[in-house]
Write a protein that holds these residues in place. Structure first.
Motif, PDB file in Angstrom:
ATOM      1  N   LEU A  20      45.840 -30.274  -2.747  1.00 51.35           N
ATOM      2  CA  LEU A  20      44.728 -29.303  -2.645  1.00 51.35           C
ATOM      3  C   LEU A  20      45.680 -28.603  -2.428  1.00 51.35           C
ATOM      4  N   LEU A  21      45.576 -26.850  -2.585  1.00 51.18           N
ATOM      5  CA  LEU A  21      46.054 -26.206  -2.145  1.00 51.18           C
ATOM      6  C   LEU A  21      44.480 -25.010  -1.769  1.00 51.18           C
ATOM      7  N   GLU A  22      44.384 -24.486  -0.522  1.00 45.78           N
ATOM      8  CA  GLU A  22      43.366 -23.031  -0.613  1.00 45.78           C
ATOM      9  C   GLU A  22      43.925 -21.907  -0.583  1.00 45.78           C
ATOM     10  N   GLY A  23      44.122 -21.534  -1.649  1.00 45.22           N
ATOM     11  CA  GLY A  23      44.528 -20.214  -1.686  1.00 45.22           C
ATOM     12  C   GLY A  23      43.414 -18.779  -1.663  1.00 45.22           C
ATOM     13  N   LYS A  40      56.215 -21.637 -11.918  1.00 45.35           N
ATOM     14  CA  LYS A  40      55.121 -20.833 -11.543  1.00 45.35           C
ATOM     15  C   LYS A  40      54.693 -20.235 -12.111  1.00 45.35           C
ATOM     16  N   ILE A  41      52.943 -19.519 -11.900  1.00 44.33           N
ATOM     17  CA  ILE A  41      52.140 -18.984 -12.140  1.00 44.33           C
ATOM     18  C   ILE A  41      50.940 -18.200 -11.202  1.00 44.33           C
ATOM     19  N   ARG A  42      50.510 -17.743 -12.336  1.00 44.37           N
ATOM     20  CA  ARG A  42      49.404 -16.433 -11.184  1.00 44.37           C
ATOM     21  C   ARG A  42      48.518 -17.208 -10.579  1.00 44.37           C
ATOM     22  N   ASP A  71      53.114 -17.941  -1.987  1.00 44.90           N
ATOM     23  CA  ASP A  71      53.688 -16.982  -2.058  1.00 44.90           C
ATOM     24  C   ASP A  71      52.964 -15.721  -1.716  1.00 44.90           C
ATOM     25  N   LYS A  72      53.354 -14.657  -0.699  1.00 46.75           N
ATOM     26  CA  LYS A  72      52.470 -13.466  -0.743  1.00 46.75           C
ATOM     27  C   LYS A  72      52.331 -13.070  -1.791  1.00 46.75           C
TER      28      LYS A  72
END
Length: 212
Positions: free
Chosen positions: A122-125, A198-200, A176-177
């Protein structure tokens, strides 16, 4: 369990119990403890292990039968340590959070048809949501990209994988930033060998960047 130092490999302690394997990673929580998961060769048992970096305050807790926590890595976030289980049988997988005292896990979200069998880290956005992927489920049964709050609320599918855009993702995401999320799939795409995409954060602007 060992620690690598400038003087070489130092064994901290032996781990007793059933013949088992360790997961892909070990993470340090905000509480200063190190966490890792141990699973039996059958994959149907899991053990949560917690200890201090010097090997002290070691504890281990057997997780529920059919947790099926195998090679999915843990994620240390500002909101705690999280992980996923791909489930077994009618259990289609779940997201869990390790209890603050290390005494076990709390299941915060259980997957159904709208994405199932997660195997990702999992990624914490930037927005505090947890982001990840599932291997199957969704509109085409090829998996999804999803986000969910750290308490398990507001589960949202951002993208349904398909044959041309990639399918069956086992990987986690990176951000990414600018806020774009990047990931890969194991299969699908022009040659059937997976894709880079990639996706927003809001699920818009899905773009396949590379066919493997």
């Amino acid at each position: 369990i060992s620690r690598l130092s400038s003087s070489g490999l130092v064994k901290l302690r032996d781990v007793e119990g059933y013949p088992s394997l360790f997961g892909l990673n070990m993470v340090e929580g905000n509480d200063g403890y190190l966490y890792t998961l141990q699973h039996a060769a059958s994959g149907y048992y899991g053990t949560l292990i917690r200890f201090k970096p010097d090997g002290s305050e070691f504890s281990s807790v057997r997780l529920p039968l059919n947790s099926v926590i195998t090679d999915s890595p843990l994620a240390a976030t500002s909101q705690g340590v999280f992980g996923v289980s791909r489930g077994a049988g009618k259990n289609k997988g779940f997201i869990f959070k390790i209890k603050s005292d290390g005494s076990g896990i709390d299941i915060i979200y259980s997957f159904q048809e709208n994405g199932s069998r997660p195997e990702c880290k999992l990624l914490e956005g930037r927005d505090g949501f947890l982001y990840g992927t599932t291997r199957i489920g969704g509109a085409h049964d090829y998996g999804v990209v999803f986000k969910v709050r750290s308490d398990g609320q507001d589960y949202t599918v951002l993208h349904y994988f398909d044959q041309t855009g990639g399918k069956h993702s086992r990987s986690g995401l990176v951000q990414d930033k600018a806020g774009y999320l990047y990931g890969t799939t194991e299969f699908g795409g022009v040659r059937g060998r997976g894709v880079l995409y990639k996706i927003r954060e809001d699920g818009q602007e899905f773009q396949k960047l590379l066919d493997f």
